[in-house]
Design a protein around this motif. Structure first.
Motif, short mmCIF file in Angstrom:
data_model
loop_
_atom_site.label_atom_id
_atom_site.label_comp_id
_atom_site.label_asym_id
_atom_site.label_seq_id
_atom_site.Cartn_x
_atom_site.Cartn_y
_atom_site.Cartn_z
N GLY A 112 -52.62 -22.61 -14.61
CA GLY A 112 -53.24 -23.05 -13.48
C GLY A 112 -54.21 -24.09 -14.03
N CYS A 113 -54.18 -24.66 -15.26
CA CYS A 113 -55.03 -25.73 -15.70
C CYS A 113 -54.44 -26.82 -15.25
N GLN A 114 -55.23 -27.89 -14.79
CA GLN A 114 -54.94 -29.10 -14.52
C GLN A 114 -55.32 -29.96 -15.86
N HIS A 115 -54.20 -30.75 -16.44
CA HIS A 115 -54.35 -31.20 -17.46
C HIS A 115 -54.41 -32.86 -17.27
N TRP A 116 -54.93 -33.71 -18.22
CA TRP A 116 -54.72 -35.20 -17.93
C TRP A 116 -54.50 -35.59 -19.09
N VAL A 117 -53.95 -36.88 -19.14
CA VAL A 117 -53.74 -37.88 -20.34
C VAL A 117 -53.93 -39.30 -19.99
N MET A 118 -54.67 -39.93 -20.95
CA MET A 118 -54.99 -41.25 -20.45
C MET A 118 -54.18 -42.21 -21.38
N ASP A 119 -54.22 -43.59 -20.81
CA ASP A 119 -53.06 -44.50 -21.43
C ASP A 119 -53.33 -44.60 -22.91
N ASP A 120 -54.48 -44.15 -23.69
CA ASP A 120 -54.86 -44.08 -25.16
C ASP A 120 -54.21 -42.82 -25.78
N LEU B 257 -48.15 -15.04 -10.89
CA LEU B 257 -46.68 -14.78 -10.78
C LEU B 257 -46.41 -14.20 -9.27
N CYS B 258 -46.25 -14.93 -8.32
CA CYS B 258 -46.23 -14.37 -6.69
C CYS B 258 -44.64 -14.10 -6.44
N GLY B 259 -43.84 -14.63 -7.08
CA GLY B 259 -42.29 -14.58 -6.63
C GLY B 259 -41.63 -14.60 -8.10
N PHE C 282 -47.57 -24.53 -5.65
CA PHE C 282 -46.26 -23.60 -6.44
C PHE C 282 -45.93 -24.40 -7.62
N ILE C 283 -45.70 -23.74 -8.68
CA ILE C 283 -45.20 -24.19 -9.98
C ILE C 283 -43.68 -23.30 -10.08
N VAL C 284 -42.76 -23.91 -10.19
CA VAL C 284 -41.50 -23.11 -10.29
C VAL C 284 -40.78 -23.42 -11.73
N ILE C 285 -40.43 -22.39 -12.22
CA ILE C 285 -39.96 -22.20 -13.64
C ILE C 285 -38.83 -21.34 -13.89
N GLY C 286 -37.68 -22.13 -14.45
CA GLY C 286 -36.43 -21.54 -14.69
C GLY C 286 -36.24 -21.12 -15.94
N HIS C 287 -35.54 -19.82 -16.02
CA HIS C 287 -35.01 -19.35 -17.26
C HIS C 287 -33.62 -18.77 -17.32
N ARG D 229 -33.73 -15.77 -14.42
CA ARG D 229 -34.74 -15.67 -13.36
C ARG D 229 -35.42 -17.03 -13.24
N VAL D 230 -35.86 -17.40 -12.02
CA VAL D 230 -36.66 -18.21 -11.53
C VAL D 230 -38.03 -17.80 -11.26
N GLU D 231 -38.99 -18.10 -11.73
CA GLU D 231 -40.35 -17.58 -11.62
C GLU D 231 -41.00 -18.72 -10.43
N ILE D 232 -41.83 -18.06 -9.71
CA ILE D 232 -42.67 -18.94 -8.91
C ILE D 232 -44.32 -18.59 -8.87
N MET D 233 -45.03 -19.41 -9.50
CA MET D 233 -46.37 -19.38 -9.71
C MET D 233 -47.03 -19.88 -8.57
N CYS D 234 -47.97 -19.21 -8.00
CA CYS D 234 -48.92 -19.52 -6.95
C CYS D 234 -50.13 -19.95 -7.33
#
Length: 171
Positions: free
Chosen positions: A33-41, A64-66, A101-106, A164-169
């Motif tokens: 759930g963390c928003q990360h950032w990366v700058m041009d440097d 994990l909601c689905g 949502f974040i969708v993750i395949g395995h 499986r495919v996980e769905i993160m809410c």
């Protein structure tokens, strides 16, 4: 000394300036759930005001909601979803109420790492496309192949659980 001054000094001393790869400023959301950032440097950071007493970000806004059992939605080696599967997924995304949502395949461990990585991503992308078509805010799609099994790959039941495919809410 300014950066321009350093470049002039380096040029005067006969050294070369090597230009590295260009970075594109980017924001993404990890499964925690963390928003990360990366700058041009190349510097990276977190976009959260929540930290623990050691200053480490605490972001667990996702859950994990689905979970899509791949065997029920995809034929072996395929990432095409049946019409019935698409309808079930669309109903899930429309009724969930999450902000994003974040969708993750395995996959299981059969097949090469390269093909498993591609298959897991393509299956996650197929589920994400259904979600986006249903109006869901899909913020990330990932494929981990066989790298994050839930259980053993030594039995057929274990391999089935790992496909499986996980769905993160995110709320």
């Amino acid at each position: 000394m300014t950066c321009a001054g350093m470049a002039t000094t380096a040029a005067a001393q006969g050294t070369k300036t090597i230009r590295g790869a260009d970075y594109t400023p980017t924001i993404w959301v990890d499964p925690d759930g963390c928003q990360h950032w990366v700058m041009d440097d190349g510097s990276e950071g977190y976009m959260t005001p929540n930290v623990n007493r050691h200053g480490i970000p605490v972001c667990d806004r996702s859950k994990l909601c689905g979970m899509v059992n791949s065997d029920q939605f995809f034929t072996s080696g395929s990432y095409r979803i049946s019409n019935q599967g698409r309808a079930r997924l669309a109903q899930f995304f429309q009724s969930n109420g999450a902000d994003a949502f974040i969708v993750i395949g395995h996959t299981d461990s059969r097949g090469s790492d390269e093909s498993n990585m591609k298959l897991s991503f393509n299956r996650a992308a197929a589920v994400a496309n259904v979600g986006a078509s249903a109006g869901a805010n899909i913020v990330d799609v990932r494929g981990y192949g066989e790298r994050m099994p839930r259980t053993t790959n030594k039995t057929s039941a274990g391999r089935a659980e790992n496909r499986r495919v996980e769905i993160m809410c995110l709320n």
